[in-house]
Design a protein around this motif. Structure first.
Motif, PDB file in Angstrom:
ATOM      1  N   UNK A  71      11.264  10.624  25.873  1.00 45.24           N
ATOM      2  CA  UNK A  71      11.337  11.352  24.618  1.00 45.24           C
ATOM      3  C   UNK A  71      10.686  10.592  23.464  1.00 45.24           C
ATOM      4  N   UNK A  72      10.815   9.292  23.497  1.00 45.74           N
ATOM      5  CA  UNK A  72      10.249   8.519  22.400  1.00 45.74           C
ATOM      6  C   UNK A  72       8.738   8.687  22.300  1.00 45.74           C
ATOM      7  N   UNK A  82      23.232   3.049  36.536  1.00 45.45           N
ATOM      8  CA  UNK A  82      21.948   3.687  36.254  1.00 45.45           C
ATOM      9  C   UNK A  82      21.668   3.717  34.752  1.00 45.45           C
ATOM     10  N   UNK A  83      22.712   4.035  34.008  1.00 47.66           N
ATOM     11  CA  UNK A  83      22.563   4.087  32.550  1.00 47.66           C
ATOM     12  C   UNK A  83      22.161   2.720  31.999  1.00 47.66           C
ATOM     13  N   UNK A 135      21.559   8.931  25.797  1.00 49.61           N
ATOM     14  CA  UNK A 135      20.922   7.672  25.414  1.00 49.61           C
ATOM     15  C   UNK A 135      19.549   7.927  24.804  1.00 49.61           C
ATOM     16  N   UNK A 136      18.851   8.838  25.456  1.00 46.79           N
ATOM     17  CA  UNK A 136      17.517   9.213  25.030  1.00 46.79           C
ATOM     18  C   UNK A 136      17.504   9.780  23.618  1.00 46.79           C
ATOM     19  N   UNK A 137      18.555  10.489  23.285  1.00 44.02           N
ATOM     20  CA  UNK A 137      18.590  11.203  22.002  1.00 44.02           C
ATOM     21  C   UNK A 137      19.474  10.502  20.985  1.00 44.02           C
ATOM     22  N   UNK A 138      19.825   9.281  21.245  1.00 41.37           N
ATOM     23  CA  UNK A 138      20.835   8.671  20.388  1.00 41.37           C
ATOM     24  C   UNK A 138      20.337   8.475  18.968  1.00 41.37           C
ATOM     25  N   UNK A 171      26.737  13.575  35.682  1.00 40.28           N
ATOM     26  CA  UNK A 171      27.381  12.684  34.714  1.00 40.28           C
ATOM     27  C   UNK A 171      26.392  11.614  34.275  1.00 40.28           C
ATOM     28  N   UNK A 172      25.726  11.042  35.265  1.00 35.14           N
ATOM     29  CA  UNK A 172      24.709  10.050  34.923  1.00 35.14           C
ATOM     30  C   UNK A 172      23.615  10.637  34.063  1.00 35.14           C
ATOM     31  N   UNK A 173      23.182  11.831  34.439  1.00 39.27           N
ATOM     32  CA  UNK A 173      22.099  12.478  33.704  1.00 39.27           C
ATOM     33  C   UNK A 173      22.529  12.781  32.266  1.00 39.27           C
ATOM     34  N   UNK A 224      24.499  11.117  30.398  1.00 39.60           N
ATOM     35  CA  UNK A 224      24.463   9.912  29.567  1.00 39.60           C
ATOM     36  C   UNK A 224      23.042   9.398  29.376  1.00 39.60           C
ATOM     37  N   UNK A 225      22.177   9.642  30.350  1.00 38.42           N
ATOM     38  CA  UNK A 225      20.779   9.245  30.159  1.00 38.42           C
ATOM     39  C   UNK A 225      20.143  10.082  29.052  1.00 38.42           C
ATOM     40  N   UNK A 226      20.466  11.364  29.055  1.00 36.05           N
ATOM     41  CA  UNK A 226      19.926  12.225  27.995  1.00 36.05           C
ATOM     42  C   UNK A 226      20.503  11.816  26.642  1.00 36.05           C
ATOM     43  N   UNK A 275      12.776   5.756  27.292  1.00 37.81           N
ATOM     44  CA  UNK A 275      12.592   7.004  28.025  1.00 37.81           C
ATOM     45  C   UNK A 275      11.560   7.890  27.365  1.00 37.81           C
ATOM     46  N   UNK A 333      26.773   5.840  38.233  1.00 42.28           N
ATOM     47  CA  UNK A 333      26.172   6.433  37.045  1.00 42.28           C
ATOM     48  C   UNK A 333      26.088   5.415  35.912  1.00 42.28           C
TER      49      UNK A 333
END
Lengths: 289, 194
Positions: A40-41, A28-29, B60-63, B52-54, B56-58, A38, A25
């Motif tokens: 959303x932007x 991947x991050x 990150x996306x919304x940071x 868990x990965x998802x 943190x990706x979300x 990603x 994970x």
């Protein structure tokens, strides 16, 4: 009987997973963080079509940026500001980009960085973002498929629905818009906090006048609105900031602040996503108004 | 400019990650284990690996939306994980049924074995699993964040973007329902103790 203790027992051991269990994970991050911005932007920052833009709508390049405002006048009631913004929106001419055109936006963040976006009007053409200095081609959605370049010559194909820069089908009255905002269109949830995120995304987006007016009037129905008069955006322009507290005591629920021109009530960007510096409709990516 | 985010609180890391996305990994290193454990408790280990990965990706996306007034980001991450768990209701019910049948998963922690033994001995895991599965999702979220993850009321409020008063009322409702489900029926009481 202590049901809380029983519950804790039911949860099982308190041990945490080790680094190895999380390595996938984490990788991947990191890959995402350092590769492509990603989705959303892409929905982040669309702005305002001005009357000035109309005359030039047929031309290849249309300048949409509102002209600089004269001195601001005092306003204290957030609901009133939103209704004035709605009235101003409704009075705007209805400009629609052609399907093959792009909505261009340049924004400035408070820390001085600029971002640029070219978003396909109908969502099927390849757009472009220059985000925090990184250039990313944003693949359009064609025949239900998006083939996104992932770097090092790899591509990722995913199913998709086109995301047009213009939202042609949004509700045009306040109640219907409020219902739409509550519908969790992108799976973002239905709390007031989610609703706020959606509002900021839409407000920053390209909306037809009636839909934009409905959006502001829908926001006016949200309890607990706060107006910050005499605020400044990232460029130092005076703006009216509107936000609300989505009720958590310590404020993760605090909404982003969205900013209006104090005179024309045009949308000026938001507190965190930045000020809209320039906006327009262009025929191709990398073209600027 | 100095390099913020290498140390510092979560809000500083998130702020630094706007300019240096790779810094977001520090947030992962701080919190991923807890988020994974939480998701595994609700959904089982395999689903937890993915989500868990998802989460943190979300995040990150919304940071860019993160409120820097919060030095600690764990409630925020729990909130995202909770939303994801909410989309996996079937997996959640399955996990509870599994726990009811087999007891909580044990690891090398000897405490766990003791706990499993006790819970099984009390023969309450079945009703407990059923009670959990039967709760309204919003009530269950609050209950589990407090009972399992040890979040404070205001942290749950922040995680779920609800008022603290709502946290209290949801928790009370959830506890009452769980208690009711675990209370022995009158007939059993007679046969057990009478």
């Amino acid at each position: 009987m202590d049901e809380m203790q029983l519950l804790r027992d039911f949860a099982g051991p308190a041990g945490l997973p080790g680094r190895d269990d999380l390595a996938g994970a984490r990788a991947r991050l990191l890959a995402t963080a350092t590769a492509r911005p990603r989705r959303r932007h892409r929905r982040a920052l669309w702005g305002w079509i001005t009357a000035a833009g109309l005359a030039a709508a047929a031309a290849a390049v249309v300048v949409l940026t509102p002209s600089a405002p004269p001195a601001p006048r005092a306003e204290t009631d957030p609901v009133k500001v939103l209704y004035q913004a709605a009235a101003a929106a409704r009075a705007r001419p209805d400009v629609e980009p052609r399907p093959d055109q792009f909505v261009y936006t340049r924004t400035l963040l408070a820390d001085g960085r600029e971002n640029e976006f070219w978003v396909s009007a109908d969502g099927t053409h390849d757009g472009l973002e220059i985000l925090f200095g990184h250039e990313t081609e944003v693949a359009g959605c064609r025949d239900g498929k998006r083939v996104q370049k992932e770097g090092r010559g790899r591509t990722a194909t995913s199913r998709c629905e086109p995301r047009p820069a213009a939202h042609p089908d949004l509700p045009t009255d306040a109640d219907a818009m409020l219902a739409y905002l509550h519908r969790s269109t992108y799976g973002e949830g239905d709390t007031l906090h989610d609703l706020g995120n959606e509002v900021v995304d839409l407000a920053g987006g390209y909306l037809r006048p009636a839909a934009r007016a409905a959006l502001y009037e829908a926001v006016a129905k949200v309890p607990g609105l706060i107006l910050r008069a005499g605020a400044k955006d990232a460029t130092g322009r005076p703006v009216l900031g509107i936000t609300w507290n989505s009720t958590t005591e310590r404020g993760i629920g605090n909404q982003d602040e969205f900013l209006f021109d104090p005179v024309t009530f045009a949308y000026r960007g938001s507190g965190t996503t930045g000020a809209v510096l320039s906006q327009g409709i262009v025929d191709a990516v990398r073209q600027r108004p | 400019m100095s390099s913020p985010g290498e140390a510092g609180d979560d809000a500083e890391i998130i702020a630094a990650s706007l300019r240096h996305p790779e810094r977001f990994a520090a947030l992962f290193d701080r919190h991923a284990a807890h988020i994974h454990r939480y998701l595994a408790r609700r959904l089982g280990g395999q689903v937890a690996d993915d989500l868990t990965g998802e989460t943190f990706l979300i995040a990150f996306d919304r940071r860019d939306r993160y409120d820097p007034a919060f030095p600690g980001a764990r409630p925020w991450l729990y909130g995202i994980a909770t939303n994801l768990a909410g989309q996996r209701r079937r997996a959640e019910q399955r996990e509870y049924r599994l726990r009811a049948a087999l007891g909580p998963p044990s690891d090398h922690d000897s405490h766990a074995d003791r706990v499993a033994e006790r819970v099984s001995a009390q023969a309450l895991t079945g009703p407990l699993a059923a009670a959990l599965a039967g709760l309204a999702p919003r009530d269950r979220d609050v209950l589990l964040l407090i009972a399992w993850e040890g979040l404070a009321y205001d942290e749950v409020a922040a995680a779920l973007a609800i008022p603290v008063g709502t946290v209290r009322s949801r928790l009370n409702r959830a506890r009452k329902k769980v208690r009711a489900a675990l209370a022995p029926a009158p007939a059993e009481e007679v046969s057990n103790h009478g």
